[in-house]
Design an enzyme around this catalytic site. Structure first.
Site, PDB file in Angstrom:
ATOM      1  N   ASP A   1      -1.112   6.815 -19.402  1.00 42.99           N
ATOM      2  CA  ASP A   1      -0.595   8.061 -18.817  1.00 42.99           C
ATOM      3  C   ASP A   1      -0.547   9.196 -19.839  1.00 42.99           C
ATOM      4  O   ASP A   1      -0.326   8.958 -21.032  1.00 42.99           O
ATOM      5  CB  ASP A   1       0.814   7.798 -18.264  1.00 42.99           C
ATOM      6  CG  ASP A   1       1.291   8.936 -17.390  1.00 42.99           C
ATOM      7  OD1 ASP A   1       0.458   9.724 -16.902  1.00 42.99           O
ATOM      8  OD2 ASP A   1       2.515   9.050 -17.198  1.00 42.99           O
TER       9      ASP A   1
ATOM     10  N   TRP B   1      -2.123  16.174 -22.004  1.00 40.19           N
ATOM     11  CA  TRP B   1      -2.871  16.300 -23.270  1.00 40.19           C
ATOM     12  C   TRP B   1      -3.891  17.433 -23.144  1.00 40.19           C
ATOM     13  O   TRP B   1      -4.030  18.265 -24.036  1.00 40.19           O
ATOM     14  CB  TRP B   1      -3.571  14.973 -23.567  1.00 40.19           C
ATOM     15  CG  TRP B   1      -4.317  14.913 -24.856  1.00 40.19           C
ATOM     16  CD1 TRP B   1      -3.851  14.468 -26.062  1.00 40.19           C
ATOM     17  CD2 TRP B   1      -5.692  15.280 -25.078  1.00 40.19           C
ATOM     18  NE1 TRP B   1      -4.840  14.541 -27.015  1.00 40.19           N
ATOM     19  CE2 TRP B   1      -5.978  15.042 -26.437  1.00 40.19           C
ATOM     20  CE3 TRP B   1      -6.702  15.788 -24.255  1.00 40.19           C
ATOM     21  CZ2 TRP B   1      -7.229  15.286 -27.000  1.00 40.19           C
ATOM     22  CZ3 TRP B   1      -7.947  16.047 -24.807  1.00 40.19           C
ATOM     23  CH2 TRP B   1      -8.197  15.799 -26.173  1.00 40.19           C
TER      24      TRP B   1
ATOM     25  N   HIS C   1      -8.997  13.051 -19.378  1.00 39.77           N
ATOM     26  CA  HIS C   1      -9.427  11.701 -18.983  1.00 39.77           C
ATOM     27  C   HIS C   1     -10.551  11.200 -19.901  1.00 39.77           C
ATOM     28  O   HIS C   1     -10.615  10.018 -20.228  1.00 39.77           O
ATOM     29  CB  HIS C   1      -9.871  11.690 -17.521  1.00 39.77           C
ATOM     30  CG  HIS C   1      -8.752  11.998 -16.579  1.00 39.77           C
ATOM     31  ND1 HIS C   1      -7.524  11.365 -16.640  1.00 39.77           N
ATOM     32  CD2 HIS C   1      -8.644  12.905 -15.572  1.00 39.77           C
ATOM     33  CE1 HIS C   1      -6.729  11.844 -15.698  1.00 39.77           C
ATOM     34  NE2 HIS C   1      -7.377  12.794 -15.044  1.00 39.77           N
TER      35      HIS C   1
ATOM     36  N   ARG D   1      -5.487  13.165  -5.760  1.00 42.38           N
ATOM     37  CA  ARG D   1      -5.837  14.198  -6.751  1.00 42.38           C
ATOM     38  C   ARG D   1      -7.062  14.988  -6.280  1.00 42.38           C
ATOM     39  O   ARG D   1      -7.827  14.521  -5.435  1.00 42.38           O
ATOM     40  CB  ARG D   1      -6.122  13.537  -8.098  1.00 42.38           C
ATOM     41  CG  ARG D   1      -4.877  12.885  -8.642  1.00 42.38           C
ATOM     42  CD  ARG D   1      -5.087  12.316 -10.001  1.00 42.38           C
ATOM     43  NE  ARG D   1      -3.835  11.751 -10.468  1.00 42.38           N
ATOM     44  CZ  ARG D   1      -3.418  11.749 -11.716  1.00 42.38           C
ATOM     45  NH1 ARG D   1      -4.172  12.279 -12.657  1.00 42.38           N
ATOM     46  NH2 ARG D   1      -2.259  11.232 -12.055  1.00 42.38           N
TER      47      ARG D   1
ATOM     48  N   ARG E   1       4.070   1.930 -21.659  1.00 37.73           N
ATOM     49  CA  ARG E   1       3.798   3.184 -20.966  1.00 37.73           C
ATOM     50  C   ARG E   1       3.947   4.346 -21.938  1.00 37.73           C
ATOM     51  O   ARG E   1       5.064   4.668 -22.366  1.00 37.73           O
ATOM     52  CB  ARG E   1       4.727   3.417 -19.781  1.00 37.73           C
ATOM     53  CG  ARG E   1       4.344   4.733 -19.090  1.00 37.73           C
ATOM     54  CD  ARG E   1       4.954   4.925 -17.741  1.00 37.73           C
ATOM     55  NE  ARG E   1       4.258   6.010 -17.053  1.00 37.73           N
ATOM     56  CZ  ARG E   1       4.214   6.185 -15.756  1.00 37.73           C
ATOM     57  NH1 ARG E   1       4.831   5.331 -14.974  1.00 37.73           N
ATOM     58  NH2 ARG E   1       3.571   7.194 -15.209  1.00 37.73           N
TER      59      ARG E   1
ATOM     60  N   SER F   1      -4.996   4.369  -9.536  1.00 37.31           N
ATOM     61  CA  SER F   1      -4.075   3.728  -8.592  1.00 37.31           C
ATOM     62  C   SER F   1      -4.476   4.046  -7.150  1.00 37.31           C
ATOM     63  O   SER F   1      -5.282   4.959  -6.897  1.00 37.31           O
ATOM     64  CB  SER F   1      -2.644   4.216  -8.844  1.00 37.31           C
ATOM     65  OG  SER F   1      -2.501   5.533  -8.344  1.00 37.31           O
ATOM     66  N   THR F   2      -3.877   3.314  -6.227  1.00 39.29           N
ATOM     67  CA  THR F   2      -4.134   3.571  -4.802  1.00 39.29           C
ATOM     68  C   THR F   2      -3.669   4.985  -4.431  1.00 39.29           C
ATOM     69  O   THR F   2      -4.124   5.548  -3.444  1.00 39.29           O
ATOM     70  CB  THR F   2      -3.400   2.525  -3.919  1.00 39.29           C
ATOM     71  OG1 THR F   2      -2.074   2.328  -4.448  1.00 39.29           O
ATOM     72  CG2 THR F   2      -4.103   1.191  -3.925  1.00 39.29           C
TER      73      THR F   2
ATOM     74  N   SER G   1       5.645   2.892 -11.830  1.00 35.20           N
ATOM     75  CA  SER G   1       4.609   3.472 -10.958  1.00 35.20           C
ATOM     76  C   SER G   1       3.724   2.448 -10.248  1.00 35.20           C
ATOM     77  O   SER G   1       2.498   2.552 -10.261  1.00 35.20           O
ATOM     78  CB  SER G   1       3.731   4.440 -11.763  1.00 35.20           C
ATOM     79  OG  SER G   1       4.515   5.482 -12.275  1.00 35.20           O
TER      80      SER G   1
ATOM     81  N   ASN H   1      -3.900   7.604  -6.569  1.00 36.66           N
ATOM     82  CA  ASN H   1      -4.662   8.629  -7.312  1.00 36.66           C
ATOM     83  C   ASN H   1      -5.731   9.345  -6.471  1.00 36.66           C
ATOM     84  O   ASN H   1      -6.240  10.391  -6.869  1.00 36.66           O
ATOM     85  CB  ASN H   1      -5.320   8.037  -8.568  1.00 36.66           C
ATOM     86  CG  ASN H   1      -4.332   7.772  -9.686  1.00 36.66           C
ATOM     87  OD1 ASN H   1      -4.538   6.899 -10.522  1.00 36.66           O
ATOM     88  ND2 ASN H   1      -3.235   8.528  -9.731  1.00 36.66           N
TER      89      ASN H   1
ATOM     90  N   ASN I   1      -2.922  11.920 -19.802  1.00 40.06           N
ATOM     91  CA  ASN I   1      -4.216  12.582 -20.025  1.00 40.06           C
ATOM     92  C   ASN I   1      -4.180  14.047 -19.601  1.00 40.06           C
ATOM     93  O   ASN I   1      -4.719  14.918 -20.297  1.00 40.06           O
ATOM     94  CB  ASN I   1      -5.323  11.877 -19.221  1.00 40.06           C
ATOM     95  CG  ASN I   1      -5.532  10.449 -19.655  1.00 40.06           C
ATOM     96  OD1 ASN I   1      -5.050  10.030 -20.698  1.00 40.06           O
ATOM     97  ND2 ASN I   1      -6.242   9.676 -18.846  1.00 40.06           N
TER      98      ASN I   1
HETATM   99  C1  FPP Z   1      -2.980   9.121 -15.919  1.00 41.31           C
HETATM  100  O1  FPP Z   1      -2.788  10.351 -16.627  1.00 41.31           O
HETATM  101  C2  FPP Z   1      -4.374   8.687 -16.037  1.00 41.31           C
HETATM  102  C3  FPP Z   1      -5.216   8.429 -15.001  1.00 41.31           C
HETATM  103  C4  FPP Z   1      -4.817   8.548 -13.584  1.00 41.31           C
HETATM  104  C5  FPP Z   1      -6.629   8.053 -15.238  1.00 41.31           C
HETATM  105  C6  FPP Z   1      -6.877   7.107 -16.377  1.00 41.31           C
HETATM  106  C7  FPP Z   1      -8.333   7.060 -16.617  1.00 41.31           C
HETATM  107  C8  FPP Z   1      -8.931   6.971 -17.825  1.00 41.31           C
HETATM  108  C9  FPP Z   1      -8.190   6.788 -19.074  1.00 41.31           C
HETATM  109  C10 FPP Z   1     -10.420   7.103 -17.951  1.00 41.31           C
HETATM  110  C11 FPP Z   1     -11.268   5.997 -17.421  1.00 41.31           C
HETATM  111  C12 FPP Z   1     -10.840   4.614 -17.777  1.00 41.31           C
HETATM  112  C13 FPP Z   1     -11.604   3.664 -18.378  1.00 41.31           C
HETATM  113  C14 FPP Z   1     -11.071   2.269 -18.395  1.00 41.31           C
HETATM  114  C15 FPP Z   1     -12.898   3.937 -19.019  1.00 41.31           C
HETATM  115  P1  FPP Z   1      -2.405  11.660 -15.828  1.00 41.31           P
HETATM  116  O2  FPP Z   1      -3.645  12.361 -15.396  1.00 41.31           O
HETATM  117  O3  FPP Z   1      -1.465  11.321 -14.700  1.00 41.31           O
HETATM  118  O4  FPP Z   1      -1.647  12.493 -16.932  1.00 41.31           O
HETATM  119  P2  FPP Z   1      -0.448  13.529 -16.694  1.00 41.31           P
HETATM  120  O5  FPP Z   1       0.722  12.726 -16.212  1.00 41.31           O
HETATM  121  O6  FPP Z   1      -0.229  14.091 -18.051  1.00 41.31           O
HETATM  122  O7  FPP Z   1      -0.946  14.546 -15.701  1.00 41.31           O
END
Ligand code: FPP
Length: 248
Positions: A28, A33, A45, A79, A196, A73-74, A204, A76, A30
């Site tokens: 979590d 960041w 991501h 988005r 986490r 996730s189911t 979650s 996601n 991304n």
């Molecule tokens: C949650 O952060 C992250 C995700 C829903 C996607 C995770 C996917 C990857 C790391 C890339 C692909 C994976 C692999 C295994 C190659 P968020 O977007 O909810 O972050 P935030 O809470 O800061 O908005």
């Protein structure tokens, strides 16, 4: 630790002889960041996917037996389409690379989740990586994809009910172990440690059944910044816990 000569003092000692067998991670942070850098969420991501590569390789070097990550996730799907598409492209890229390097790395790959709504090419890649790597027994990486813990439990309950109706199972004899056999994680030991990052203190819908007795480790570090040292910190914290499983 032989791994970090330069920053040795900052990293707590980890007993490599007593590692958890199974570590699970909610990747979590991304989006935040990327936002902090004025970048689109997909850049977060992409950075998160790089972190995943680093941490998966390090987990194998350390000798962890199982690493499970929450990739999609189911929930996601809610988005924006371009963000969902970007995550799917990253997964596709990763799986192509994994196929290239599998014979060398010997990492076993598995997927937890309902893959049916994914694009046909991504589904095929998932099946191919599972098929190629099924005989490997070093480290197993489980990617949770279109995964939800409650959804997994409902699917398991339905499959069990069907087995009962069709005479293959008897509800009077159902045990926790037998029910676990209906989950995506059938045959995989429960996670010992769930990490986490990103400062959120919730689980979650991740591994709802399997994490009943897991130790949890929360850190403010955002996933793209999560380093090998952060994994060692989590492992050291785990090794300082006393796991009693309801006993004394
Ligand atoms: C949650 O952060 C992250 C995700 C829903 C996607 C995770 C996917 C990857 C790391 C890339 C692909 C994976 C692999 C295994 C190659 P968020 O977007 O909810 O972050 P935030 O809470 O800061 O908005």
């Amino acid at each position: 630790m032989a791994f970090f000569r330069g920053r040795r003092a900052e990293v707590p000692k980890v007993d490599l002889e007593h590692l958890p067998r199974h570590v699970a991670i909610i990747m979590d942070g991304n989006g935040r960041w990327a936002k902090r850098r004025g970048l689109p969420r997909r850049a977060g991501h992409a950075a998160g996917a790089e972190t995943f590569r680093t941490i998966a390789t390090f987990a194998k070097e350390l000798g962890l037996e199982y690493l499970t990550v929450y990739a999609f996730s189911t929930e996601n799907w809610k988005r924006p389409k371009d963000e969902v598409d970007a995550i799917m492209r990253l997964l596709e890229k990763y799986l192509h690379e994994a196929i290239e390097t599998m014979a060398r790395d010997k990492v076993k790959m598995a997927f937890f989740g309902d893959l049916s709504p994914l694009a046909a090419n991504l589904r095929a890649l998932c099946r191919e990586t599972e098929e190629i790597s099924k005989g490997y027994d070093g480290c197993q990486v489980n990617i949770c994809l279109n995964y939800g813990g409650r959804d997994e439990l409902v699917r398991a309950a339905k499959a069990f009910a069907l087995d009962c109706v069709e005479g293959r199972a008897d509800p009077c004899h159902l045990t926790e172990d037998a029910f676990g056999g209906y989950l995506y994680s059938a045959g995989v030991p429960d996670p010992d440690l769930v990490i986490r990052p990103s400062g959120e203190i919730r689980t979650s819908n991740f591994l709802v059944w399997q994490s009943a007795y897991a130790e949890f480790y929360f850190t403010d570090v955002l996933w793209p910044d999560f380093s090998k040292e952060d994994l060692l910190r989590a492992l050291a914290a785990y090794q300082n816990r006393s796991r009693r499983y309801g006993g004394v």
